[in-house]
Scaffold this motif. Structure first.
Motif, PDB file in Angstrom:
ATOM      1  N   UNK A  17       0.808  -1.214   0.000  1.00 19.06           N
ATOM      2  CA  UNK A  17       0.000   0.000   0.000  1.00 19.06           C
ATOM      3  C   UNK A  17       0.844   1.268   0.000  1.00 19.06           C
ATOM      4  N   UNK A  18       1.922   1.260   0.781  1.00 17.44           N
ATOM      5  CA  UNK A  18       2.736   2.470   0.868  1.00 17.44           C
ATOM      6  C   UNK A  18       3.405   2.743  -0.479  1.00 17.44           C
ATOM      7  N   UNK A  19       3.820   1.700  -1.158  1.00 15.33           N
ATOM      8  CA  UNK A  19       4.420   1.878  -2.484  1.00 15.33           C
ATOM      9  C   UNK A  19       3.376   2.437  -3.453  1.00 15.33           C
ATOM     10  N   UNK A  20       2.146   1.937  -3.360  1.00 15.91           N
ATOM     11  CA  UNK A  20       1.067   2.464  -4.208  1.00 15.91           C
ATOM     12  C   UNK A  20       0.859   3.948  -3.923  1.00 15.91           C
ATOM     13  N   UNK A  21       0.914   4.319  -2.640  1.00  9.26           N
ATOM     14  CA  UNK A  21       0.742   5.725  -2.287  1.00  9.26           C
ATOM     15  C   UNK A  21       1.836   6.576  -2.919  1.00  9.26           C
ATOM     16  N   UNK A  22       3.022   5.983  -3.066  1.00  9.91           N
ATOM     17  CA  UNK A  22       4.148   6.750  -3.588  1.00  9.91           C
ATOM     18  C   UNK A  22       4.152   6.869  -5.106  1.00  9.91           C
ATOM     19  N   UNK A  23       3.645   5.866  -5.832  1.00 13.60           N
ATOM     20  CA  UNK A  23       3.832   5.877  -7.284  1.00 13.60           C
ATOM     21  C   UNK A  23       2.549   6.092  -8.084  1.00 13.60           C
ATOM     22  N   UNK A  24       1.377   6.076  -7.431  1.00 10.30           N
ATOM     23  CA  UNK A  24       0.134   6.161  -8.202  1.00 10.30           C
ATOM     24  C   UNK A  24      -0.572   7.493  -7.968  1.00 10.30           C
ATOM     25  N   UNK A  25      -1.187   8.023  -9.037  1.00  8.57           N
ATOM     26  CA  UNK A  25      -2.047   9.188  -8.875  1.00  8.57           C
ATOM     27  C   UNK A  25      -3.361   8.759  -8.232  1.00  8.57           C
ATOM     28  N   UNK A  26      -3.920   7.675  -8.773  1.00  9.29           N
ATOM     29  CA  UNK A  26      -5.174   7.151  -8.228  1.00  9.29           C
ATOM     30  C   UNK A  26      -4.994   5.680  -7.884  1.00  9.29           C
ATOM     31  N   UNK A  27      -5.817   5.204  -6.966  1.00  7.65           N
ATOM     32  CA  UNK A  27      -5.718   3.805  -6.555  1.00  7.65           C
ATOM     33  C   UNK A  27      -7.104   3.162  -6.606  1.00  7.65           C
ATOM     34  N   UNK A  28      -7.162   1.957  -7.162  1.00  6.94           N
ATOM     35  CA  UNK A  28      -8.382   1.158  -7.185  1.00  6.94           C
ATOM     36  C   UNK A  28      -8.201   0.038  -6.170  1.00  6.94           C
ATOM     37  N   UNK A  29      -9.082  -0.025  -5.178  1.00  4.35           N
ATOM     38  CA  UNK A  29      -8.996  -1.087  -4.180  1.00  4.35           C
ATOM     39  C   UNK A  29      -9.972  -2.193  -4.572  1.00  4.35           C
ATOM     40  N   UNK A  30      -9.443  -3.416  -4.679  1.00  2.00           N
ATOM     41  CA  UNK A  30     -10.267  -4.546  -5.091  1.00  2.00           C
ATOM     42  C   UNK A  30     -10.380  -5.545  -3.955  1.00  2.00           C
ATOM     43  N   UNK A  31     -11.538  -6.169  -3.862  1.00  2.00           N
ATOM     44  CA  UNK A  31     -11.693  -7.265  -2.917  1.00  2.00           C
ATOM     45  C   UNK A  31     -12.490  -8.370  -3.595  1.00  2.00           C
ATOM     46  N   UNK A  32     -11.916  -9.545  -3.682  1.00  2.37           N
ATOM     47  CA  UNK A  32     -12.579 -10.725  -4.254  1.00  2.37           C
ATOM     48  C   UNK A  32     -13.293 -10.401  -5.564  1.00  2.37           C
ATOM     49  N   UNK A  33     -12.629  -9.650  -6.434  1.00  2.00           N
ATOM     50  CA  UNK A  33     -13.162  -9.403  -7.769  1.00  2.00           C
ATOM     51  C   UNK A  33     -14.085  -8.203  -7.885  1.00  2.00           C
ATOM     52  N   UNK A  34     -14.303  -7.501  -6.793  1.00  2.00           N
ATOM     53  CA  UNK A  34     -15.142  -6.296  -6.848  1.00  2.00           C
ATOM     54  C   UNK A  34     -14.316  -5.059  -6.516  1.00  2.00           C
ATOM     55  N   UNK A  35     -14.652  -3.944  -7.201  1.00  2.00           N
ATOM     56  CA  UNK A  35     -14.029  -2.670  -6.839  1.00  2.00           C
ATOM     57  C   UNK A  35     -14.750  -2.151  -5.607  1.00  2.00           C
ATOM     58  N   UNK A  36     -14.007  -1.884  -4.548  1.00  2.00           N
ATOM     59  CA  UNK A  36     -14.671  -1.361  -3.359  1.00  2.00           C
ATOM     60  C   UNK A  36     -14.464   0.144  -3.208  1.00  2.00           C
ATOM     61  N   UNK A  37     -13.325   0.644  -3.709  1.00  2.00           N
ATOM     62  CA  UNK A  37     -13.086   2.077  -3.576  1.00  2.00           C
ATOM     63  C   UNK A  37     -12.085   2.531  -4.624  1.00  2.00           C
ATOM     64  N   UNK A  38     -12.317   3.740  -5.171  1.00  2.00           N
ATOM     65  CA  UNK A  38     -11.371   4.364  -6.096  1.00  2.00           C
ATOM     66  C   UNK A  38     -11.178   5.795  -5.629  1.00  2.00           C
ATOM     67  N   UNK A  39      -9.922   6.220  -5.489  1.00  2.00           N
ATOM     68  CA  UNK A  39      -9.687   7.580  -5.009  1.00  2.00           C
ATOM     69  C   UNK A  39      -8.267   8.006  -5.334  1.00  2.00           C
ATOM     70  N   UNK A  40      -8.020   9.322  -5.331  1.00  2.00           N
ATOM     71  CA  UNK A  40      -6.626   9.787  -5.445  1.00  2.00           C
ATOM     72  C   UNK A  40      -5.814   9.181  -4.301  1.00  2.00           C
ATOM     73  N   UNK A  41      -4.568   8.767  -4.598  1.00  2.00           N
ATOM     74  CA  UNK A  41      -3.801   7.962  -3.651  1.00  2.00           C
ATOM     75  C   UNK A  41      -3.682   8.635  -2.278  1.00  2.00           C
ATOM     76  N   UNK A  42      -3.338   9.919  -2.262  1.00  2.00           N
ATOM     77  CA  UNK A  42      -3.129  10.607  -0.994  1.00  2.00           C
ATOM     78  C   UNK A  42      -4.377  10.571  -0.130  1.00  2.00           C
ATOM     79  N   UNK A  43      -5.520  10.919  -0.743  1.00  2.00           N
ATOM     80  CA  UNK A  43      -6.772  10.976   0.014  1.00  2.00           C
ATOM     81  C   UNK A  43      -7.222   9.590   0.461  1.00  2.00           C
ATOM     82  N   UNK A  44      -6.985   8.613  -0.413  1.00  2.00           N
ATOM     83  CA  UNK A  44      -7.434   7.256  -0.090  1.00  2.00           C
ATOM     84  C   UNK A  44      -6.807   6.770   1.214  1.00  2.00           C
ATOM     85  N   UNK A  45      -5.495   6.936   1.341  1.00  2.00           N
ATOM     86  CA  UNK A  45      -4.833   6.384   2.518  1.00  2.00           C
ATOM     87  C   UNK A  45      -4.952   7.301   3.727  1.00  2.00           C
TER      88      UNK A  45
END
Lengths: 327, 321
Positions: B220-248
């Protein structure tokens, strides 16, 4: 010397070379360990941290007596480990438990979990045979697994469960020291977190000494109170976790810390270049080729570990912080 | 290269809409939706079985009927990808979409030199030959920080270190100036100091070309460092999409929050909070929100699949967010 101040393990300038039969000019020598010094105090938890090829696993093999040092000595309770083994190998094997990196591979697939955990008790005759099933159930409970797991086989368990069984088997021999090689690597974060919490509780509760090999500084800092940073067969820095995190003395330690992904800082790659090959170590300091603070002297003299602040050891001619004790 | 004329700046480079992928009767991916803008980087995160790599493979057409059944849409630069023929995918792969896999040792062919493997996309997609191709190969290796590039062309993959192999794969992925780079755990087999070097390199190369990138990551921390936006997936479903900084900083979905709470940080003082239970297997996926059985906020409502609701910046699929 007072009995209680003798470290459980003392590694005294241990060196280990392996001959590799390849290369055009005949066999090539790989220096897996080179001038390694380390004291492991009773009741402490020490993380051996380093990148692949740094010698972490080779050092653990030395501590377990599975390999003899080429040069130098390993002491157990102040006595040469080779002597200890010659005198009573099975006692040493009972006192020092090992948790393997490949937990599933370390278990006999034809044994049930109950047999796997019960085996150390039988081998070391710790409990009468009729008590063993009850002990196994207690251990399973202690590592957070249902008692029903005892009748299952390793392949029927998930990766996280198998690791817990490996911990239970280590506890079954009632050890003084637990050594673990990458025991939480390759797991999902949630499974890893619960296993780390378990290990932390066990270390605090049972007062065992823990030697934990990991490539992950985060895991090391969460689980252990001391860190030994290895690079190409040498321990470059040893000290308490807090002081190493707050003021790394070796430039390599600082590079490792700064490379570690964090939520509160942008990505930085403080170190350049590749890790040199262990069969072709550079002259002088082995880290000099990647060191951001390299000085001309660094390519000439190979720095030995020196005491710093009385609590740390650092193998650097120009440490970043603290006062080097007079030699 | 024949970029379609519809490529307006405000059309996202890649967009997945109501995209589902089924193996047999099981929706391995269920209603996945996200967009990737031009020049943006997006991260796919989640535990194993979340479907991160499956999404990457579906985009590049390596998971296609009849092996799996697809519903919904994947649009890349204005073109619908689901239903493309293999020949058309071949025009995309390695050309307009570059790929970096986790295991460079497995991805590079052990029987061919680095030069031969690097030459393939250059010949196939750019029509380069002879000395021109060799020159371009050397430039590519140099651009990913490989010294003595001319000599390295004659090396076989096993003669290179892991970090060096990963650099070669990045050079191959970037050979044809792709608009999109997909990197599936590009550094998880590497040491942390090399990881930082490689991630910095990928970002720098992607930005220099104004390309976009999809990173599949478990850190997760690496994703926060290299991504503009992050898609969080759980068991094949998108649960949350947000700009990396705000997401974490302020996760809205209980799963994102739980993942964050069990991710270790340097000098971690708080006790980690593992998520109770385990990721469901494909055979026993719960109906409705798939995270509900492990969720501390689950209610009767969660038996219905919550829609992914967007406020224009962030989206979250939870009845209780």
């Amino acid at each position: 010397m007072n009995e209680s101040t003798v470290p459980v393990f003392s590694v005294l300038d241990v060196e280990k070379r392996f001959l590799l039969r390849k290369g055009r000019g005949g066999p090539v020598e790989l220096r897996a360990l080179d001038g390694v010094r380390l004291d492991i105090e009773a009741g402490s938890s020490v993380a051996l941290v380093g990148e692949s090829g740094s010698g972490k696993s080779t050092l653990v093999r030395m501590l377990l007596g599975l390999d003899r040092p080429g040069e130098g000595r390993v002491l157990y309770d102040g006595i040469d480990l080779q002597q200890v083994l010659a005198r009573d190998r099975s006692r040493f094997a009972r006192e020092v438990a090992f948790v393997y990196q490949d937990a599933r591979g370390s278990m006999n697939p034809r044994f049930t979990i109950g047999e796997i955990i019960g085996e150390p008790m039988r081998v070391h005759r710790l409990h009468p045979a009729q008590d063993i099933p009850r002990r196994v159930a207690l251990l399973l409970e202690r590592v957070g697994l249902p008692a029903s797991v005892a009748v299952r086989y390793p392949h029927q368990l998930s990766g996280g469960q198998v690791r817990r069984v490996a911990v239970a088997r280590a506890l079954a021999q009632e050890p003084r020291v637990i050594m673990a090689d990458e025991a939480v690597a390759g797991l999902d974060v949630s499974v890893q977190a619960s296993l780390l919490n378990l290990l932390r509780e066990l270390v605090a509760e049972l007062k065992v000494t823990l030697v934990f090999v990991t490539h992950d500084l985060g895991v090391a800092s969460y689980l252990c109170n001391r860190i030994a940073v290895m690079y190409l067969g040498r321990i470059l820095e040893t000290g308490p976790v807090d002081s190493i995190l707050q003021g790394p003395a070796h430039p390599y330690t600082r590079g490792l810390l700064e490379s570690f992904p964090r939520f509160d800082r942008p990505l930085r790659a403080p170190l350049r270049g590749e890790i040199p090959s262990p069969v072709d170590l550079p002259a002088g300091c082995r880290f000099a080729s990647r060191c951001p603070c390299v000085q001309p002297q660094c390519t000439e003299a190979d720095p030995v570990a020196r005491a710093l602040d009385g609590r740390r050891l650092v193998a650097c001619l120009f440490p970043l912080s603290g006062e080097v004790a007079a030699a | 290269m024949d970029h379609p004329a519809v490529a307006e700046e405000d059309v996202p480079l890649l967009s997945l809409q109501a995209f589902s992928l089924a193996r047999g009767k099981v929706d391995v991916l269920d209603n996945v939706a996200f967009e990737l803008g031009r020049g943006q980087t997006i991260g796919l995160i989640g535990e194993s079985g979340a479907g991160k790599s499956t999404i990457a493979l579906a985009i590049i057409g390596l998971l296609r009927p009849p092996e799996v059944a697809l519903r919904g849409s994947i649009r890349f630069d204005g073109v619908e990808l689901t239903g493309l023929a293999e020949a058309q995918y071949r025009q995309l792969r390695g050309n307009r979409i570059g790929l970096v896999f986790q295991d460079a040792t497995a991805a590079l062919n052990p029987c061919f030199t680095v030069g031969a493997q690097l030459a393939e996309p250059l010949s196939r997609h750019l029509g380069l030959r002879g000395n021109e191709r060799r020159q371009r190969s050397i430039e590519l290796l140099e651009s990913v920080g490989i010294g003595e590039a001319a000599l390295r062309l004659d090396a076989f993959p096993h003669e290179l270190s892991g970090g060096m192999q990963q650099r070669v794969m990045i050079a191959m992925a970037l050979a044809c100036d792709p608009q999109l780079l997909i990197a599936d755990e590009p550094t998880s087999a590497l040491d942390v100091t090399i990881q930082a070097q490689i991630m910095e390199l990928i970002l720098e190369r992607v930005r220099a070309r104004s390309a976009s990138a999809i990173f599949v990551l478990h850190d997760l921390a690496l994703a926060a460092q290299v991504c503009d936006r992050v898609v969080v997936l759980y068991a094949g479903q998108v649960v949350e999409v947000a700009p990396a900084g705000e997401l974490f900083a302020a996760p809205r979905h209980p799963y994102t929050r739980a993942l964050r709470a069990c991710s270790i940080e340097l000098g971690q003082e708080q006790v980690l909070a593992p998520i109770p239970g385990s990721v469901p297997g494909l055979e026993d996926l719960p109906a409705g929100c798939r995270f509900a059985p492990r969720c501390d906020r689950a209610s009767a409502q969660c038996a219905q699949t919550p829609p992914l609701v967007s406020d224009g910046i962030r989206s979250v699929a939870c009845w209780h967010a």
